[in-house]
Design a protein around this motif. Structure first.
Motif, short mmCIF file in Angstrom:
data_model
loop_
_atom_site.label_atom_id
_atom_site.label_comp_id
_atom_site.label_asym_id
_atom_site.label_seq_id
_atom_site.Cartn_x
_atom_site.Cartn_y
_atom_site.Cartn_z
N ASN A 166 0.55 -1.09 -0.04
CA ASN A 166 -0.20 -0.20 0.47
C ASN A 166 0.77 1.44 -0.14
O ASN A 166 0.58 2.20 -0.49
N LEU A 167 2.02 0.98 0.59
CA LEU A 167 2.77 2.60 0.66
C LEU A 167 3.90 2.14 -0.07
O LEU A 167 4.05 3.38 -1.05
N THR A 168 4.95 1.46 0.37
CA THR A 168 6.08 0.93 -0.81
C THR A 168 5.64 0.98 -2.65
O THR A 168 5.90 1.15 -3.02
N GLY A 169 4.60 0.13 -2.10
CA GLY A 169 4.21 -0.06 -3.86
C GLY A 169 3.92 1.25 -4.66
O GLY A 169 3.97 1.44 -5.75
N VAL A 170 3.08 2.36 -3.62
CA VAL A 170 3.09 3.72 -3.68
C VAL A 170 4.23 4.52 -4.88
O VAL A 170 3.77 4.82 -5.80
N PHE A 171 4.98 4.46 -4.17
CA PHE A 171 6.68 4.91 -4.14
C PHE A 171 6.81 4.65 -5.48
O PHE A 171 7.72 5.56 -6.18
N LEU A 172 6.89 3.08 -5.02
CA LEU A 172 7.71 2.40 -6.37
C LEU A 172 7.12 2.74 -7.50
O LEU A 172 8.02 3.32 -9.11
N CYS A 173 5.57 2.75 -7.74
CA CYS A 173 4.88 3.15 -9.45
C CYS A 173 5.76 4.50 -9.23
O CYS A 173 5.48 5.47 -10.61
N ALA A 174 5.01 5.30 -8.14
CA ALA A 174 5.01 6.57 -8.45
C ALA A 174 6.67 7.11 -9.11
O ALA A 174 7.25 8.51 -9.91
N GLN A 175 8.17 6.64 -8.35
CA GLN A 175 9.67 6.22 -8.80
C GLN A 175 9.74 6.82 -10.18
O GLN A 175 10.39 7.27 -11.26
N ALA A 176 8.91 5.25 -11.11
CA ALA A 176 8.86 5.05 -12.36
C ALA A 176 8.30 5.51 -12.80
O ALA A 176 8.93 5.69 -14.50
N GLU A 177 7.01 6.05 -12.83
CA GLU A 177 6.51 7.23 -13.92
C GLU A 177 7.25 8.29 -13.80
O GLU A 177 7.26 8.66 -14.67
N SER A 178 7.65 8.94 -12.69
CA SER A 178 8.44 10.25 -12.73
C SER A 178 9.76 10.13 -13.63
O SER A 178 10.15 10.88 -14.84
N ARG A 179 10.06 8.59 -14.15
CA ARG A 179 11.12 8.40 -14.41
C ARG A 179 11.23 9.40 -16.29
O ARG A 179 11.34 9.43 -16.90
#
Length: 254
Positions: A117-130
């Protein structure tokens, strides 16, 4: 109105195989976007999501993976961009929910909730931002919960509530990191919603309590999450970043 249109955009949506995530993926296509629909390999609903999107005349690619694996998410985004074009929109909806008394909760149960719920959102947002940052354009919506702001009566979910509170503050933090770089980041916090999980016969009595405690005296329909998310992704929200939009039928007012 054109300012609410997502025409000619490409969106990446996680949790797109069921519940709110599935409805959001379809709703984003209704607003004009092509959609990369991502969910766990165990999800059985991605084909249904794709069929509904394609029936609207929009393109869809289905992708499978685990949001707790940053490399898997990055690979899915690369595939989506190859097949659909540059991703400008993203909705991070993948999540889990369960309950246990805090004093009895195994560490593994706590950690799994945080991982998804939390790390998964971070990892997705990180990949999207890249992929968004080099182009200096993009809009991300993270799906949190009103449980990130309040504690639900009678539901033993210290781990779930904490994970969703983390999503709200992560959203604000990312919004401020990327505010001058063309990316807007917001969250939507649903209240009690008529998802398959809440329509099971065994939770019928619990649902009655949910409805009685909500000022609007009912749960939300999944359709009612589409408008808020489309708004935050669209040009209509061009001056909106770092907010948590409650869609809770007035629950937090009481």
């Amino acid at each position: 109105m054109d300012i609410f249109s997502l025409t000619n955009k490409v969106a990446f949506v996680t949790g797109a195989g069921s519940g709110i995530g599935q409805r959001l993926a379809i709703g984003i296509a209704e607003a004009g976007a092509d959609v990369a629909a991502f969910d766990m390999p165990s999800s059985t609903g991605l084909a249904e999501t794709a069929a509904a999107i394609e029936a609207l005349g929009r393109r869809c690619v289905t992708l499978q993976g685990d949001v707790t694996r940053g490399d898997t998410v990055a690979a899915a985004i690369a595939t989506a961009e190859r097949d659909l074009g540059p991703i400008e929109l993203a909705v991070n909806c993948a999540g889990i929910a369960n309950a246990a008394p805090a004093e009895e909760m195994p560490l593994e149960q706590w950690q799994r909730m945080m991982d998804v719920n939390l790390t998964g959102v971070f990892l997705c947002a990180q990949a999207e931002s890249r992929v968004m940052l080099p182009r200096k354009r993009g809009a991300i919506v993270n799906i949190a919960s009103m449980s990130g702001s309040i504690v639900n009566r009678g539901i033993l979910q210290a781990h779930y509530n904490t994970s969703k509170a983390g999503v709200v503050h992560l959203t604000k933090s990312l919004a401020m990191e990327w505010v001058g770089q063309g990316i807007r980041v917001n969250s939507v916090s649903p209240g009690y919603t008529s998802t398959p999980m809440n329509l099971r016969p065994e939770v019928a009595e619990q649902v009655k309590r949910f409805e009685s405690e909500t000022p609007m005296a009912r749960m939300a329909e999944v359709d009612e999450m589409v408008g808020p998310v489309v708004f935050l992704l669209s040009p209509a929200a061009s001056f909106v970043t770092g907010i948590d939009l409650l869609v809770d039928g007035g629950f937090e007012c009481w």
